[in-house]
Design a protein around this motif. Structure first.
Motif, short mmCIF file in Angstrom:
data_model
loop_
_atom_site.label_atom_id
_atom_site.label_comp_id
_atom_site.label_asym_id
_atom_site.label_seq_id
_atom_site.Cartn_x
_atom_site.Cartn_y
_atom_site.Cartn_z
N LEU A 587 2.22 -41.73 -3.85
CA LEU A 587 1.99 -40.35 -3.39
C LEU A 587 2.09 -40.27 -1.87
CD1 LEU A 587 -1.08 -39.29 -5.60
CD2 LEU A 587 1.32 -38.70 -5.93
N CYS A 588 1.50 -41.28 -1.20
CA CYS A 588 1.52 -41.27 0.27
C CYS A 588 2.93 -41.47 0.81
CB CYS A 588 0.59 -42.34 0.82
SG CYS A 588 -1.13 -41.93 0.50
N ALA A 589 3.77 -42.20 0.06
CA ALA A 589 5.16 -42.36 0.49
C ALA A 589 5.91 -41.03 0.36
CB ALA A 589 5.84 -43.43 -0.35
N LEU A 590 5.55 -40.26 -0.67
CA LEU A 590 6.27 -39.01 -0.91
C LEU A 590 5.86 -37.90 0.07
CD1 LEU A 590 6.45 -38.63 -4.77
CD2 LEU A 590 8.37 -38.54 -3.19
N SER A 591 4.59 -37.90 0.46
CA SER A 591 4.15 -36.79 1.30
C SER A 591 3.05 -37.23 2.26
CB SER A 591 3.65 -35.64 0.43
OG SER A 591 3.04 -34.67 1.25
N LYS A 592 3.20 -36.79 3.51
CA LYS A 592 2.19 -37.17 4.50
C LYS A 592 0.86 -36.46 4.25
CE LYS A 592 4.42 -34.28 7.94
NZ LYS A 592 5.49 -34.36 8.88
N THR A 593 0.89 -35.40 3.42
CA THR A 593 -0.37 -34.72 3.06
C THR A 593 -1.30 -35.74 2.39
OG1 THR A 593 1.00 -32.84 2.58
CG2 THR A 593 -1.26 -32.70 1.83
N TYR A 594 -0.73 -36.59 1.52
CA TYR A 594 -1.57 -37.59 0.83
C TYR A 594 -2.00 -38.69 1.79
CZ TYR A 594 -0.36 -35.21 -3.43
OH TYR A 594 -0.23 -34.25 -4.39
N ALA A 595 -1.12 -39.02 2.75
CA ALA A 595 -1.49 -40.05 3.73
C ALA A 595 -2.68 -39.55 4.57
CB ALA A 595 -0.29 -40.37 4.61
N GLN A 596 -2.63 -38.25 4.92
CA GLN A 596 -3.76 -37.69 5.68
C GLN A 596 -5.02 -37.66 4.81
OE1 GLN A 596 -1.77 -34.05 6.61
NE2 GLN A 596 -0.70 -34.95 8.36
N GLU A 597 -4.83 -37.38 3.53
CA GLU A 597 -5.96 -37.34 2.60
C GLU A 597 -6.60 -38.73 2.47
OE1 GLU A 597 -7.23 -34.68 1.69
OE2 GLU A 597 -8.59 -35.33 0.10
N ALA A 598 -5.75 -39.77 2.52
CA ALA A 598 -6.27 -41.15 2.44
C ALA A 598 -7.19 -41.42 3.63
CB ALA A 598 -5.12 -42.14 2.41
N GLN A 599 -6.82 -40.94 4.81
CA GLN A 599 -7.67 -41.12 6.00
C GLN A 599 -9.01 -40.42 5.77
OE1 GLN A 599 -6.94 -42.94 8.60
NE2 GLN A 599 -4.76 -43.29 8.28
N ARG A 600 -8.95 -39.21 5.21
CA ARG A 600 -10.18 -38.43 4.98
C ARG A 600 -11.07 -39.15 3.97
NH1 ARG A 600 -12.59 -34.40 1.93
NH2 ARG A 600 -11.09 -34.65 0.24
N VAL A 601 -10.45 -39.67 2.88
CA VAL A 601 -11.22 -40.36 1.84
C VAL A 601 -11.91 -41.59 2.42
CG1 VAL A 601 -10.94 -41.75 -0.28
CG2 VAL A 601 -9.88 -39.51 -0.13
N ALA A 602 -11.19 -42.37 3.24
CA ALA A 602 -11.77 -43.59 3.81
C ALA A 602 -12.99 -43.24 4.68
CB ALA A 602 -10.73 -44.33 4.63
N GLN A 603 -12.88 -42.11 5.42
CA GLN A 603 -14.00 -41.72 6.28
C GLN A 603 -15.17 -41.16 5.47
OE1 GLN A 603 -12.11 -39.14 9.09
NE2 GLN A 603 -11.07 -40.86 10.08
N MET A 604 -14.84 -40.58 4.32
CA MET A 604 -15.86 -39.91 3.51
C MET A 604 -16.71 -40.91 2.72
SD MET A 604 -14.78 -36.94 0.94
CE MET A 604 -15.95 -36.15 -0.15
N MET A 605 -16.15 -42.09 2.44
CA MET A 605 -16.86 -43.05 1.57
C MET A 605 -17.99 -43.71 2.32
SD MET A 605 -14.28 -45.23 -0.69
CE MET A 605 -12.92 -44.55 -1.54
N THR A 606 -19.16 -43.72 1.68
CA THR A 606 -20.30 -44.46 2.24
C THR A 606 -20.41 -45.77 1.47
OG1 THR A 606 -21.41 -42.38 2.66
CG2 THR A 606 -22.79 -44.35 2.69
#
Ligand code: FES
Length: 650
Positions: A587-606
């Motif tokens: 998904l991240c290869a197909l669209s940078k929207t998912y790559a940005q979402e991955a950054q958000r998910v990593a920051q969101m995880m405790t």
């Protein structure tokens, strides 16, 4: 897919099967246990069934089970038979292994649902590295240079001000633009702050845009070749996919052993070279099989655990294993193919997923993005079972995660007859609770060579249900079965005798294996319980459990509950997603929207650190019992066990 009704006699139960299903696989997944000791290879002749009527295709070497009488009586071997239409099948008494189960009128076939992942064809490509077609005019007067002509043309056509140039793009620029006849294709990398000009080609090459997605597993590396162009009609996005064992496995099964190896002279380089060598070989095969040109691969997206990401980039991982467990980085830098020895055009960018902690890595972040749990309502539990077990509990606007060191038991490591999930691995076991005779099914339907993780879970659950194992994980010495014996002072249960196996050696489950699996399952359950407790919800509040990981979809969720690996919840709540990490990378290869979402998910995880966590240790000890010391957590399992073994249970 066509579906057909299969009626089994004498129990008279009708199940729905899919066209082409193997009859033995189908019967076993429906809970009908048929004798089979060669793993479905077709040699033991014990899975004989009588075809009363219907459409069953027989693909065995021999016709029916071989004998003239069998042929006359329409006797078929279940393991060599495939469903082609409705059928009525009788299970002769000698092929029935679990008469209790046959008497149980199970109304519906419980199948483990496959989790619905986002279809790639619904995504409009918007990759982070992309090609653009540019019309260019060559310099006509003194004082102008070729690069200014190219940059000027890009700015004019795309209206982007800030463009930086990589040296490699310049090296053949003069002849490239003079061969171009006024049309060039530029490859650009959107860094978020500026665009980087990576490559310039003559003519229009915009129809040739590909990326590689990688799942860098400790044991296996999986790769996908993805077409990232915009398509007018639905076309295949994934051109090729394949996986191979990580060449690092000769330096240890788990990340700790690998980190320890990096401390030896040349160790870090050896491990880095090994993972790069496997990656290069996977890429060569992907490219070779698809027929595309290597230079049209524009970038790589790699998801790995924190240690693997360090080793892939050639970075020292030492302090990941030393308290307070500090990785060198959590957000890896973008590197170029030449930085780490990847055999692609030297400027090709390589993106690695952000990690959350030393033991919750980019593969889990990618898995969450791949499963879409970051966008899902309710409370969901994501479990990735591999060499390590990682768990993420997701709520409406929060995510808790933890890593449990389950050990390699689920991948067949530390188990006397354990093996990875490959051909010949026993993946399903049924045991007759009266005679204690087992039925086994192997991957690839060949003679058994060993037991893989899912087979072990299945086998131990069956041993427990038939009273061979006691709740404390010890083998019951009082059953009088010749399959229970002592070898070199250790009690064991013989699953297959050497005459039926590929190696000629007996395949057994020993008390030491049970101990290893008990620890692994206790660690996984304790991890889930701690996350649930920290979040303040109850186990019953979990809406869905998604099982990821290479062998996840082979696990029978009910059997996993029998041994207390998964919480007791309706099996409908469980689904299997396969390699979520690879899907997230795609998904991240197909669209940078998912790559940005991955950054958000990593920051969101405790991250909840479980080592030295008192609550985890208490839960771990409580879970070192089958299914658990607290029977109230597993009421239905306890009921089933009591019905199944009665007073053999203690
Ligand atoms: Fe079918 Fe052995 S012949 S399982």
């Amino acid at each position: 897919m066509k579906r057909f009704k299969i009626r089994f006699l004498p129990i008279d139960i009708v199940y729905t099967a899919e066209e082409g299903e193997n009859l033995l696989d189908f019967a076993m997944s429906a809970g009908i246990n048929i004798n089979a000791s060669c793993g479905g290879f077709g040699t033991c002749g014990r899975c004989r069934l009588k075809l009363i009527e219907g459409n069953i295709e027989y693909r065995g070497q021999r016709e029916s089970s071989g004998s003239e009488t069998d042929k006359k009586e329409d006797i078929i071997l279940a393991c060599q038979s495939y469903i082609k239409g409705d059928a009525i099948i009788e299970i002769p008494i000698e092929s029935q292994i679990d008469k209790e189960a046959l008497r149980e009128k199970i109304k519906t076939k419980v199948l483990s649902a496959r989790y619905d992942i986002l279809s790639l064809n619904t995504i409009k490509p918007n990759p982070i590295v992309f090609k653009k077609l540019i019309n260019i005019k060559l310099a006509t007067c003194e004082g102008m240079d070729d690069l200014s002509s190219v940059i000027g043309a890009i700015k004019k056509e795309i209206h982007k001000k800030d463009i930086k140039v990589r040296l490699h793009a310049l090296q053949t620029l003069p002849s490239t633009i003079r061969d171009a006849n006024g049309v060039i294709t530029v490859t650009l990398f959107d860094t978020g702050h500026y665009w980087e000009l990576i490559k310039i080609e003559s003519g229009d090459t915009t129809k040739r845009q590909y990326a590689i997605a990688l799942d860098l597993g400790t044991t296996t590396i999986c790769g996908r070749l993805i077409d990232i162009t915009e398509k007018e009609k639905d076309g295949p996005r994934i051109l090729e996919e394949l996986s191979d064992y990580n060449a690092q496995i000769s330096y240890g099964d788990d990340v700790i052993t690998r980190i320890m190896h990096t401390k030896k002279k040349g160790g870090l380089k050896r491990l880095h070279d090994a993972v790069v060598k496997t990656t290069n070989s996977i890429m060569e095969e992907l490219i070779g099989a698809s027929g595309i040109k290597k230079e049209d691969i524009m970038f790589i997206v790699a998801a790995g655990n924190t240690t693997m990401t360090h080793l892939f980039l050639g970075v020292e991982p030492t302090y990941i294993m030393i308290e307070p467990y500090t990785p060198c980085f959590l957000s890896p830098p973008v590197v170029r193919a030449y930085d780490i020895g990847i055999n692609l055009s030297c400027e090709t960018p390589i993106f690695s997923f952000p990690c959350v902690s030393s033991y919750v890595g980019g593969d889990i972040v990618s898995g969450i993005v791949g499963s879409g749990l970051n966008k899902k309502d309710g409370v969901n539990l994501f479990i990735d079972i591999g060499t390590n077990g990682e768990i993420v509990l997701t709520g409406p606007d929060w995510m808790l995660c933890a890593s449990c060191s389950a050990g390699p038991a689920f991948e067949g490591g530390g188990i006397k007859c354990g093996m990875r999930a490959a051909k010949g691995a026993i993946e399903q076991i049924r045991i007759d609770p009266v005679t204690f005779e087992p039925t086994v099914l192997t991957i690839g339907h060949i003679k058994p060579a060993g037991i893989c993780g899912s087979g072990l879970i299945d086998g131990i659950a069956e041993m427990f249900l038939s009273g061979i194992i006691l709740q404390n994980g010890k083998i019951n010495r009082d059953l009088g079965s010749k399959r229970i014996r002592q070898t070199e002072g250790v009690y064991e249960y013989v699953i297959c005798y050497g005459k039926d196996t590929l190696t000629g050696k007996d395949i057994v489950i020993t008390e030491s294996d049970l101990d290893n699996l008990m620890r692994a399952k206790a660690a996984m359950f304790a991890g889930c319980k701690v996350l649930v407790d920290v979040s303040g919800i109850g186990l019953d509040d979990i809406d869905k459990i998604i099982i990821a990981g290479g062998f996840g979809h082979f696990i029978d969720p009910f059997k996993a509950q029998i041994i207390g690996l998964f919480p007791e919840l309706p099996v409908e709540k469980f689904s299997f997603i396969g390699n979520a990490s690879l899907h997230g990378a795609t998904l991240c290869a197909l669209s940078k929207t998912y790559a940005q979402e991955a950054q958000r998910v990593a920051q969101m995880m405790t991250n909840i650190e479980l080592s030295n966590n008192k609550a985890f240790m208490d839960e771990f000890i409580a879970a070192m019992f089958l299914p658990h010391t607290n029977e109230r957590l597993f009421p239905n399992v306890i009921k089933k066990i009591k019905n199944s073994i009665g007073d053999k249970s203690v």
